[in-house]
Design a protein around this motif. Sequence first.
Motif, PDB file in Angstrom:
ATOM      1  N   ALA A 287       6.418  -0.685  55.927  1.00  0.00           N
ATOM      2  CA  ALA A 287       7.815  -0.878  55.564  1.00  0.00           C
ATOM      3  C   ALA A 287       8.061  -0.250  54.196  1.00  0.00           C
ATOM      4  O   ALA A 287       7.138  -0.096  53.398  1.00  0.00           O
ATOM      5  N   PRO A 288       9.291   0.142  53.900  1.00  0.00           N
ATOM      6  CA  PRO A 288       9.568   0.785  52.611  1.00  0.00           C
ATOM      7  C   PRO A 288       9.282  -0.145  51.441  1.00  0.00           C
ATOM      8  O   PRO A 288       9.591  -1.340  51.480  1.00  0.00           O
ATOM      9  N   THR A 289       8.706   0.412  50.396  1.00  0.00           N
ATOM     10  CA  THR A 289       8.378  -0.366  49.200  1.00  0.00           C
ATOM     11  C   THR A 289       9.345  -0.100  48.049  1.00  0.00           C
ATOM     12  O   THR A 289       9.363  -0.855  47.075  1.00  0.00           O
ATOM     13  N   GLY A 290      10.118   0.997  48.131  1.00  0.00           N
ATOM     14  CA  GLY A 290      10.995   1.375  47.040  1.00  0.00           C
ATOM     15  C   GLY A 290      10.279   1.966  45.844  1.00  0.00           C
ATOM     16  O   GLY A 290      10.894   2.220  44.808  1.00  0.00           O
ATOM     17  N   ARG A 291       8.987   2.242  45.980  1.00  0.00           N
ATOM     18  CA  ARG A 291       8.197   2.727  44.849  1.00  0.00           C
ATOM     19  C   ARG A 291       8.238   4.253  44.737  1.00  0.00           C
ATOM     20  O   ARG A 291       8.321   4.960  45.729  1.00  0.00           O
ATOM     21  N   ASP A 292       8.131   4.727  43.498  1.00  0.00           N
ATOM     22  CA  ASP A 292       7.931   6.151  43.241  1.00  0.00           C
ATOM     23  C   ASP A 292       6.462   6.478  43.455  1.00  0.00           C
ATOM     24  O   ASP A 292       5.577   5.729  43.013  1.00  0.00           O
TER      25      ASP A 292
END
Length: 340
Positions: A287-292
């Motif tokens: 799932a997406p983590t939103g991390r760079d």
Amino acid sequence: MESLNLRHKRFIQNVMSKLAGGGAEGIGRRISDAYHPNAEWRGSHPLNEMNGHEAIAARVWQPLLSSFPDLERRDTILMGGNYNGADLVGAVGHYLGTFEKDWLTIPATGRPIYLRYGEFHEIVEGKIARSTVLLDVLDVIRQAGFWPIAPSLGTEEQWPCPISADGILLTEQDPGVSSAALKLTLDMQASLGAYNDEAKEGREGLLNMPQKAFWHPKMMWYGPCGIGTTRGLEGFVDYHQLPFRTAFPNRRGGNHYVRIGDGKFSATGGWPSVYGKHVGGNFLGMAPTGRDVSMRVMDFYLAEDGLIRENWVPLDIIHLLLQMDVDVFARMQSFFRRGR
């Protein structure tokens, strides 16, 4: 007279084979023969970055040769060229050895293991000044009997040699052919960079965008463990490109330290070469983590009839996952109940 590029390729073939095949005894002398005293070595997690003979011996070669005492090196691509004034030699292949002692905390199996590598070595005054080495450590974990992430969409297999069976380039190559191969690669990469993921055209958009003009109908894309191998443009889109571009839309690429063409072969790479934000799901089952994140990537290509026939892609998946809050080694230790 033999070209400098050809002499450099022969040098790398010789010294790297001796490093791998000479055993642990005398490794310091062999490293001295290959590297400048303050040479830089950078590679896959958990090895990462280091400088100097002692560090390269202690952190890279001594553990590897201790774990695989009958180690041997098998190049399938050996190519070279000059980029921005740097003389470079690139290689793809695998180490083969019996896994007799734990390596990087991966439990030994007592069986043969194939360790894939992609490499670039910068040569200065006859020795290596910098090595960039992507070892497919995740594939060793897979061969040791543990799978720490979601199933690969592609096929997990040992990478084959080029279909042309001529990837060891130890004869002089036509500069015009070399330039054309590199241009084909860079034009294809430019088409990928120009595509707007946020238009959300999905699978059909990727199949019909300008990249289709560059790939051979029977193209093979050899991805790292965790992604796997795909065939044809549809396989490439379905099993890698669409999940990847959904997860990291409009990521930034480039930042290359190498762009070379050598005969029908070409290669690019960056440290890192891709930057993105993890905002979409399903890549590596996450799932997406939103991390760079940043990605250590190399690409090696074979051109055939003005199209890209094959593409080998070393990528440090374990380092990428760590940035997405997945520690592959911690998962592995839990599975094997190490430390109890």
